[in-house]
Design an enzyme around this catalytic site. Structure first.
Site, PDB file in Angstrom:
ATOM      1  N   HIS A  63       0.829  -1.219   0.000  1.00  0.00           N
ATOM      2  CA  HIS A  63       0.000   0.000   0.000  1.00  0.00           C
ATOM      3  C   HIS A  63       0.859   1.264   0.000  1.00  0.00           C
ATOM      4  O   HIS A  63       0.572   2.236   0.686  1.00  0.00           O
ATOM      5  CB  HIS A  63      -0.974   0.005   1.183  1.00  0.00           C
ATOM      6  CG  HIS A  63      -1.988  -1.102   1.104  1.00  0.00           C
ATOM      7  ND1 HIS A  63      -3.096  -1.035   0.307  1.00  0.00           N
ATOM      8  CD2 HIS A  63      -2.029  -2.316   1.697  1.00  0.00           C
ATOM      9  CE1 HIS A  63      -3.794  -2.158   0.418  1.00  0.00           C
ATOM     10  NE2 HIS A  63      -3.170  -2.959   1.245  1.00  0.00           N
TER      11      HIS A  63
ATOM     12  N   ASN B 237     -10.067  -2.799   2.824  1.00  0.00           N
ATOM     13  CA  ASN B 237      -9.805  -2.830   1.382  1.00  0.00           C
ATOM     14  C   ASN B 237     -11.110  -2.584   0.629  1.00  0.00           C
ATOM     15  O   ASN B 237     -12.179  -2.501   1.235  1.00  0.00           O
ATOM     16  CB  ASN B 237      -9.240  -4.198   0.977  1.00  0.00           C
ATOM     17  CG  ASN B 237      -7.772  -4.359   1.344  1.00  0.00           C
ATOM     18  OD1 ASN B 237      -7.004  -3.394   1.333  1.00  0.00           O
ATOM     19  ND2 ASN B 237      -7.380  -5.566   1.664  1.00  0.00           N
TER      20      ASN B 237
ATOM     21  N   TYR C  34       1.067  -3.955  11.977  1.00  0.00           N
ATOM     22  CA  TYR C  34       0.924  -2.577  11.518  1.00  0.00           C
ATOM     23  C   TYR C  34       1.643  -1.614  12.452  1.00  0.00           C
ATOM     24  O   TYR C  34       2.382  -0.738  12.014  1.00  0.00           O
ATOM     25  CB  TYR C  34      -0.559  -2.217  11.375  1.00  0.00           C
ATOM     26  CG  TYR C  34      -1.115  -2.667  10.040  1.00  0.00           C
ATOM     27  CD1 TYR C  34      -1.081  -4.006   9.677  1.00  0.00           C
ATOM     28  CD2 TYR C  34      -1.647  -1.770   9.135  1.00  0.00           C
ATOM     29  CE1 TYR C  34      -1.560  -4.428   8.453  1.00  0.00           C
ATOM     30  CE2 TYR C  34      -2.130  -2.188   7.900  1.00  0.00           C
ATOM     31  CZ  TYR C  34      -2.087  -3.524   7.571  1.00  0.00           C
ATOM     32  OH  TYR C  34      -2.557  -3.943   6.359  1.00  0.00           O
TER      33      TYR C  34
END
Ligand code: NDP
Length: 487
Positions: free
Chosen positions: A59, A131, A341
């Site tokens: 991303h 998403n 993350y």
């Protein structure tokens, strides 16, 4: 010397000293050489050398905007989260991205799109890192780095490798659902405004009585779905590689504020136990007939960032950011993202990334983490209260915020996630939704990427398509036969 005012700003060094000449470096004689003493020059070159930070591994290419989430339905019986109380309006920033491409990649490449939201709630930041598809290619996080490697560049050629992609997918039948979406019309949206966003994972909501339900979050576009064919995308990319940035930024500048309807699907624990499939499997949806979507709010984007780097490139989302009343689920992929993350941001942005203006909660923050690189803020506690517990009035825990306990049963083992999983029914249900034109484009889109893939890999993948539906396998084969030269 003139003094610095907002009305008459003059150029300074980073230490605030006035710069008297920004055109000429300091030299010994008019032909040089330059003196090491030229600190404004050295500072400028040193900063320039440090302008880039590591791009996101996935991303990397994205654009984003600010807006609000307004809740339109009372779901107090499901959650005590204030962000989800009817009438609440919460500021939000959203980042749209492509999954595989690097920072300079073209926006209009066939790919999964990231749809990540950060809600600045009065109870802390809530991040929903989704998403434009309701499912994913893998269901076990052990497979994630391998999968991403197949989407990135080959170590020797430094080129994207369709062989690696189809090799991995053909050996991973759980990817069939997402592969079918990727090569369908929805794999190439015209703009970020013309696609849905899905939280994808199962999450949970819990109320003041400590009762929990499982939920999925869906943001349904109110602009309608629009897509490009492969041929149209080639044409667009020939004109611009930044089509998403242009479309989103341009729409908001023009006052055309895109909106999405927020829906949730709700599953009780009893439903989850009865489910014939694992409801926490990221390769599966919850069928609408069994779990009807309930409309609870409207997301609107209405303000462009003023500085792309500070607002979008430094923007850090993590599924670990939930607030009271919203919880996680046993989804293995979600659980790994809770770790991965935040870990990625500590690497990319540094220990105190949550204190950067774009990531900073808009509610008071009190913790006892100390020092570290770029520690530029105070804890605002009394100076004596720098450890916990303490007797000096520092912040303390509050057990009334406890999440209801989650019951876990069963043996600890490395269970084979493919055993007993039906990887074909849901892609089949999707395939059956497609009209003839959609099916024809699906077959052609797939075949186009298989041209140079070794035959055994293609045969293994076609066999999987056959198991979804005989027409699926036959359609892809017919397109492959029509390729010049035939594979
Ligand atoms: P439904 O017919 O009730 O739901 C169909 C869903 O599929 C709708 O949400 C629709 O999204 C979406 N859809 C319609 N056309 C396409 C398309 N060309 N490409 C991708 N998605 C499309 O059936 P089920 O709930 O039983 O699901 C059937 C299949 O639909 C699933 O296997 C899954 O692949 C797909 N799907 C299901 C979703 C879910 O949460 N149940 C969500 C998205 C897709 P929209 O309303 O935006 O038009």
């Amino acid at each position: 010397m003139p003094s610095q005012t907002d009305q008459d700003p003059h150029l300074t060094t980073t230490a605030g000293a006035p710069v008297s000449d920004s055109q000429n470096s300091l030299t010994a004689g008019d032909r040089g050489p330059i003196l090491l003493q030229d600190w404004p020059l050295i500072e400028k070159l040193a900063h320039f050398n440090r302008e880039r930070i590591p791009e996101r591994v996935v991303h990397a290419k994205g654009c984003g905007a600010y807006g609000t989430l307004r809740i339109t339905r009372d779901i107090t019986h499901l959650t005590c989260a204030r962000v989800l109380q009817v009438g609440t309006e919460t500021p939000v920033i959203v980042r749209f991205s492509t999954l595989a491409g690097e920072m300079g990649a073209a926006d209009h490449e066939r790919d999964i799109r990231g749809f990540a939201l950060k809600f600045y709630t009065e109870e802390g930041n809530w991040d929903l890192v989704g998403n434009n598809t309701p499912v994913f290619f893998v269901r076990d996080p052990l497979k994630f780095p391998d999968f991403i490697h197949t989407q990135k560049r080959h170590p020797r050629t430094n080129l994207r490798s369709p062989t690696a992609m189809w090799d991995f997918w053909s050996l991973s039948p759980e990817s069939l659902h997402q592969v079918t979406i990727l090569f369908s019309d929805r794999g190439l949206p015209v703009t970020p405004m013309h696609m849905n966003g899905y939280g994808s994972h199962a999450y949970s909501l819990w109320n003041d009585n400590g009762e929990r339900v499982w939920v999925k979050f869906h943001f349904k576009t109110r602009q309608g779905h629009r897509f490009y064919t492969n041929a149209e995308a080639v044409d667009v990319i020939g004109r611009t590689r930044e089509g998403y940035q242009e479309a989103l930024f341009g729409a908001i500048e023009a006052g055309l504020f895109p909106q999405w309807t927020l829906q949730i699907q709700i599953m009780t624990q009893a439903d989850a136990e009865m489910s014939p499939y694992n409801p926490f499997d990221l390769t599966k949806v919850w069928p609408h007939a069994d779990f009807p979507p309930v409309e609870i709010g409207i997301l609107e984007l209405n303000r462009n960032p003023d500085n792309y780097f500070t607002d979008i490139e430094l923007l850090a989302f993590s599924p670990s950011n939930v607030v009271r009343g919203i919880g996680h689920s046993p989804d293995k992929m979600l659980q790994s993202r809770i770790f991965a993350y935040a870990d990625a941001h500590r690497y990319r942005l540094g220990t105190h990334y949550q204190a950067l203006p774009i990531n900073r909660p808009q509610c008071p923050v009190h913790h006892y983490h100390k020092d570290g690189a770029m520690r530029f803020f105070d804890n605002a506690a009394t100076p004596e209260a720098y450890y916990e517990p303490n007797s000096f009035g520092g912040p303390v825990e509050n057990r009334s915020f406890s999440e209801p306990p989650l019951q876990i049963e069963g043996l600890t083992a490395r269970f084979d996630h493919r055993t007993g999983s039906d990887d074909f029914s849901q892609p089949r249900a999707l395939f059956m939704l497609f009209d003839d034109g959609q099916k024809a484009r699906l077959f052609a889109n797939i075949a186009a990427t298989m041209q140079d893939v070794p035959a055994p890999i293609i045969e293994r993948q076609v066999d999987l398509f056959e198991q979804v539906h005989p027409d699926y396998g036959a359609g892809v084969c017919a397109e492959l036969d029509a390729l010049d030269p035939p594979f």
